[in-house]
Design a protein around this motif. Sequence first.
Motif, PDB file in Angstrom:
ATOM      1  N   PRO A  38      47.751 -58.478  85.542  1.00 22.17           N
ATOM      2  CA  PRO A  38      48.971 -58.957  86.270  1.00 22.17           C
ATOM      3  C   PRO A  38      50.205 -58.482  85.536  1.00 22.17           C
ATOM      4  CG  PRO A  38      47.991 -60.578  84.721  1.00 22.17           C
ATOM      5  CD  PRO A  38      47.048 -59.541  84.953  1.00 22.17           C
ATOM      6  N   LYS A  39      51.301 -58.390  86.500  1.00 24.62           N
ATOM      7  CA  LYS A  39      52.520 -58.107  86.000  1.00 24.62           C
ATOM      8  C   LYS A  39      53.025 -59.166  84.944  1.00 24.62           C
ATOM      9  CE  LYS A  39      53.939 -55.193  89.577  1.00 24.62           C
ATOM     10  NZ  LYS A  39      54.361 -55.242  90.949  1.00 24.62           N
ATOM     11  N   LEU A  40      52.997 -60.453  85.381  1.00 31.02           N
ATOM     12  CA  LEU A  40      53.532 -61.570  84.706  1.00 31.02           C
ATOM     13  C   LEU A  40      52.215 -62.561  84.561  1.00 31.02           C
ATOM     14  CD1 LEU A  40      55.661 -63.587  83.500  1.00 31.02           C
ATOM     15  CD2 LEU A  40      55.898 -64.346  85.636  1.00 31.02           C
ATOM     16  N   ALA A  41      51.868 -62.834  83.090  1.00 30.91           N
ATOM     17  CA  ALA A  41      50.843 -63.728  82.877  1.00 30.91           C
ATOM     18  C   ALA A  41      51.435 -64.995  82.405  1.00 30.91           C
ATOM     19  CB  ALA A  41      49.901 -63.299  82.060  1.00 30.91           C
ATOM     20  N   ILE A  42      51.047 -66.151  82.854  1.00 24.20           N
ATOM     21  CA  ILE A  42      51.465 -67.472  82.442  1.00 24.20           C
ATOM     22  C   ILE A  42      50.455 -68.176  81.945  1.00 24.20           C
ATOM     23  CG2 ILE A  42      52.931 -69.632  83.101  1.00 24.20           C
ATOM     24  CD1 ILE A  42      53.629 -68.204  85.578  1.00 24.20           C
ATOM     25  N   LEU A  43      50.495 -68.273  80.485  1.00 23.99           N
ATOM     26  CA  LEU A  43      49.343 -69.078  79.668  1.00 23.99           C
ATOM     27  C   LEU A  43      49.347 -70.703  79.580  1.00 23.99           C
ATOM     28  CD1 LEU A  43      48.503 -66.261  77.225  1.00 23.99           C
ATOM     29  CD2 LEU A  43      48.008 -66.468  79.455  1.00 23.99           C
ATOM     30  N   ASP A  44      48.951 -71.268  80.372  1.00 26.75           N
ATOM     31  CA  ASP A  44      49.309 -72.771  80.247  1.00 26.75           C
ATOM     32  C   ASP A  44      48.474 -73.439  79.337  1.00 26.75           C
ATOM     33  OD1 ASP A  44      50.344 -75.235  80.561  1.00 26.75           O
ATOM     34  OD2 ASP A  44      49.769 -75.551  82.756  1.00 26.75           O
ATOM     35  N   GLU A  45      49.034 -73.702  77.782  1.00 23.22           N
ATOM     36  CA  GLU A  45      48.218 -74.413  77.022  1.00 23.22           C
ATOM     37  C   GLU A  45      46.861 -73.976  76.817  1.00 23.22           C
ATOM     38  OE1 GLU A  45      49.439 -77.135  75.451  1.00 23.22           O
ATOM     39  OE2 GLU A  45      50.917 -77.992  76.756  1.00 23.22           O
ATOM     40  N   THR A  46      46.787 -72.754  76.772  1.00 28.51           N
ATOM     41  CA  THR A  46      45.685 -71.737  76.782  1.00 28.51           C
ATOM     42  C   THR A  46      44.887 -72.040  75.330  1.00 28.51           C
ATOM     43  OG1 THR A  46      46.339 -70.058  78.234  1.00 28.51           O
ATOM     44  CG2 THR A  46      44.576 -69.366  76.395  1.00 28.51           C
ATOM     45  N   ASP A  47      45.692 -72.676  74.170  1.00 27.12           N
ATOM     46  CA  ASP A  47      45.159 -72.945  72.937  1.00 27.12           C
ATOM     47  C   ASP A  47      44.419 -74.068  73.025  1.00 27.12           C
ATOM     48  OD1 ASP A  47      47.534 -73.755  73.390  1.00 27.12           O
ATOM     49  OD2 ASP A  47      48.229 -74.069  71.394  1.00 27.12           O
ATOM     50  N   SER A  48      44.562 -75.039  73.879  1.00 21.89           N
ATOM     51  CA  SER A  48      43.937 -76.482  73.758  1.00 21.89           C
ATOM     52  C   SER A  48      42.422 -76.099  73.939  1.00 21.89           C
ATOM     53  CB  SER A  48      44.634 -77.264  74.721  1.00 21.89           C
ATOM     54  OG  SER A  48      44.340 -77.094  75.988  1.00 21.89           O
ATOM     55  N   GLY A  49      41.594 -77.080  73.200  1.00 19.62           N
ATOM     56  CA  GLY A  49      40.336 -76.755  73.369  1.00 19.62           C
ATOM     57  C   GLY A  49      39.766 -75.701  72.688  1.00 19.62           C
ATOM     58  N   LEU A  50      40.346 -74.714  71.838  1.00 17.01           N
ATOM     59  CA  LEU A  50      39.692 -73.674  71.376  1.00 17.01           C
ATOM     60  C   LEU A  50      39.640 -74.032  69.719  1.00 17.01           C
ATOM     61  CD1 LEU A  50      41.851 -70.492  72.708  1.00 17.01           C
ATOM     62  CD2 LEU A  50      39.420 -71.569  73.411  1.00 17.01           C
ATOM     63  N   ASP A  51      38.618 -73.587  69.191  1.00 12.74           N
ATOM     64  CA  ASP A  51      38.572 -73.451  67.845  1.00 12.74           C
ATOM     65  C   ASP A  51      39.177 -72.147  67.254  1.00 12.74           C
ATOM     66  OD1 ASP A  51      36.644 -71.196  67.932  1.00 12.74           O
ATOM     67  OD2 ASP A  51      34.975 -72.578  67.917  1.00 12.74           O
ATOM     68  N   ILE A  52      39.294 -72.120  66.099  1.00  7.22           N
ATOM     69  CA  ILE A  52      40.161 -70.975  65.248  1.00  7.22           C
ATOM     70  C   ILE A  52      39.526 -69.555  65.800  1.00  7.22           C
ATOM     71  CG2 ILE A  52      38.881 -70.976  63.027  1.00  7.22           C
ATOM     72  CD1 ILE A  52      42.639 -70.879  63.596  1.00  7.22           C
ATOM     73  N   ASP A  53      38.133 -69.284  65.771  1.00 10.80           N
ATOM     74  CA  ASP A  53      37.491 -68.050  66.289  1.00 10.80           C
ATOM     75  C   ASP A  53      37.925 -67.705  67.596  1.00 10.80           C
ATOM     76  OD1 ASP A  53      36.642 -67.781  63.687  1.00 10.80           O
ATOM     77  OD2 ASP A  53      34.599 -68.915  64.208  1.00 10.80           O
ATOM     78  N   ALA A  54      37.676 -68.806  68.475  1.00 10.28           N
ATOM     79  CA  ALA A  54      37.933 -68.405  69.839  1.00 10.28           C
ATOM     80  C   ALA A  54      39.396 -68.084  69.971  1.00 10.28           C
ATOM     81  CB  ALA A  54      37.443 -69.598  70.836  1.00 10.28           C
ATOM     82  N   LEU A  55      40.218 -68.817  69.432  1.00 17.11           N
ATOM     83  CA  LEU A  55      41.715 -68.605  69.513  1.00 17.11           C
ATOM     84  C   LEU A  55      42.047 -67.112  69.252  1.00 17.11           C
ATOM     85  CD1 LEU A  55      44.427 -70.454  69.998  1.00 17.11           C
ATOM     86  CD2 LEU A  55      44.730 -70.362  67.440  1.00 17.11           C
ATOM     87  N   ARG A  56      41.426 -66.736  68.122  1.00 19.83           N
ATOM     88  CA  ARG A  56      41.574 -65.387  67.671  1.00 19.83           C
ATOM     89  C   ARG A  56      41.234 -64.399  68.901  1.00 19.83           C
ATOM     90  NH1 ARG A  56      39.112 -65.353  62.924  1.00 19.83           N
ATOM     91  NH2 ARG A  56      40.506 -66.399  61.814  1.00 19.83           N
ATOM     92  N   ILE A  57      40.082 -64.627  69.176  1.00 21.26           N
ATOM     93  CA  ILE A  57      39.634 -63.793  70.268  1.00 21.26           C
ATOM     94  C   ILE A  57      40.222 -63.538  71.427  1.00 21.26           C
ATOM     95  CG2 ILE A  57      37.711 -63.202  71.913  1.00 21.26           C
ATOM     96  CD1 ILE A  57      35.856 -64.450  69.630  1.00 21.26           C
ATOM     97  N   VAL A  58      40.933 -64.913  71.890  1.00 19.35           N
ATOM     98  CA  VAL A  58      41.713 -64.976  73.042  1.00 19.35           C
ATOM     99  C   VAL A  58      42.953 -64.354  72.917  1.00 19.35           C
ATOM    100  CG1 VAL A  58      42.970 -66.656  74.272  1.00 19.35           C
ATOM    101  CG2 VAL A  58      40.451 -66.716  74.172  1.00 19.35           C
TER     102      VAL A  58
END
Lengths: 482, 250
Positions: free
Chosen positions: B164-184
């Motif tokens: 996309p041209k504009l990506a809106i990430l709405d609370e993408t970090d919620s529910g992620l552990d630290i490894d998943a957060l890093r990958i995302v």
Amino acid sequence: MSKYTEDDLREELKTKEYEYGFYTDIKSDTFPIGLNEDIVRAISKKKEEPEWMTQWRLEAFKVWQEMQEPDWANVHYKKPDFQAIAYYSAPTSVDPNKTLDDVDPDLLAMYKKLGISVDEQKKMNNIAMDIVVDSVSVATTFKKTLAEKGIIFMSISEAIKEHPELVKKYLGTVVPQKDNFYAALNSAVFSDGSFCYIPKGVKCPMELSTYFRINQAGTGQFERTLVIADEGSYVSYLEGCTAPSRDENQLHAAVVELIALDDAEIKYSTVQNWFPGNAEGKGGVYNFVTKRGLCEKNAKISWTQVETGSAVTWKYPSCVLKGDNSVGEFYSIAVTNNYQQADTGTKMIHLGKNTKSTIISKGISAGKSQNSYRGLVQVSSRAENARNFSQCDSLLMGNECGAHTFPYIEAKNKTAQIEHEATTSKIGEDQIFYCNQRGIDTEKAIALIVNGFSKDVLNKLPMEFAVEAQKLLEISLEGSVG
Amino acid sequence: MLKINNLHASVEDKSILKGINLEIKAGEVHAIMGPNGSGKSTLASVVAGKEEYEVTDGTILLEGEDIEELAAEERAHKGIFLSFQYPVEIPGVSVTNFMKTAINANRKAKGLEDMPANEMLKLIREKSEMLEIDRKFLSRSLNEGFSGGEKKRNEIFQMAMLEPKLAILDETDSGLDIDALRIVANGVNKLKSKDNAVLVITHYQRLLDYIVPDFVHVLYNGKIVKSGGKELAHELEEKGYDWIKEEVNA
């Protein structure tokens, strides 16, 4: 289970535009309207049938006259006037000596619209076509390949002449003439249909396929199908239908009988798309069908159906599990939209020991339609260790449609294990918004959700059929968003 | 890229956004932070075109074009992508099938033919490797039985596929552990370019350690009450939101 994987992408076929609602003007040889003994005799004579067949029809007619049209199904419609229907119609251009190349160009054009042009048939390997237009088979292909294996695949009219011993032995053994009102009517006046015999131990190398069409205005269509799988044989049979738009109701009362002898297997798949009537509920086909299969020892019969058409559907493909260790399966998707009414399901009759049956029914209701599942699981007293699993899921779209489930269970043997699961869900606005946000419009989003819901059944269809069925689901639900 | 002027929006007659002004240029990463109920997710939904929300005043311009009248799918075709806070389940529809449908719908809107299967396969392989997604995962029904982390990773996978041209990430970090957060976060960073923009909506500063914003805005009671650089996020992490509320209410 979602089976759509990367492999499917590789295999993906180009989907054909599926059309209905066209009408080809072919000169037909139509009988006067009405039904009496003379008409029954005339049909039999027209088809050059032997005397035993004429008598069989007349017996059925006598029984039918005494019978009442059933009214227990959850459907409401104006009863057809059986004296206002013409009981025989055949395209006049049929000539048994003709090759496919000589076929009436109008007919060829119609096949094209149906996506089954002659060219395509030749290209579509592994599918033999026995095309039924109105009531008479006009073309049969792949007959030679089948003949080499001893497989008989022809119209039932031909079979009555060429293989009377087989027809006489099995016709009416699974669905007797007096079975029910419509079966009796069909037995008296059936016009044509397909006959299939697979010899002992033979695995039919291709999917057998028939396209049924109703073409003549005001002509009831009464198909008769008889499939016999001899010991240890296997066959997969496909039946698909479309019907042109008509402003009056058309009656369709087919009978299908399947016989799976010891260790045999029959897979019978149907895609049904008879004209459902217009958005106001006007017109449309009445589809009152009797389909039943008999399983001998270790035999298996699978019914898979995708029902999207007809104004009124009354249909219960069933299995009589007579032999020990026999298996019956029923996988169904029934879609109703606008004013359509469907009362469909199955009967699993467990007679033998260790018999197993599976029922998976997916009902999708939209518009102002009514969709009923009606199923019977019956376990007789001597059917030790019978097992059944039933799952009935309903998906509702909008607030004006209805989904109903009528499961009947009769168990007379305490070793029986019967499981029944049912769910009802609605397509959520959140699901649609999620799809919209990914660029998928609402119509397509609904098609996607519906296909996902139907996956378990679509997966049971042969590949070519599954693609068509998927397309059909989309067409059937077009305009149902509001 | 995105220009929001004096945006007011309400849902069921309840006013939620009360005059938002925000400009995001190509190549920029913006973060919107704020306490619960301040209107963060509403802003995301309004930009994406969710029907329940009514824009009562103001404009949303995407590359100079007013998108107010466009349906959600048309906005998606123009390059708006929303990574959902709560992705929905679609039983029986595999991730692959869903992506194929979405990509071809977007191509159709641009007058292009369906993407050839081999190209699609290549794209899937490339993007799933980038996000360390097991290919088996792609045959599963969309979000059905996914863990919180799998759902979010799947959202970013879709973003990678749709570019996309504009990506809106709405609370993408919620529910992620630290490894998943890093990958995302790595995935998002790899997708960043001078031609696109990212709007990160988050409650916590944690994600912003990985996706470093150029600008941080604080949303409170339907308005942006404070804007600054990435150091503002640290300040909020340290001091909470109360001092902002006090400032506003003073």
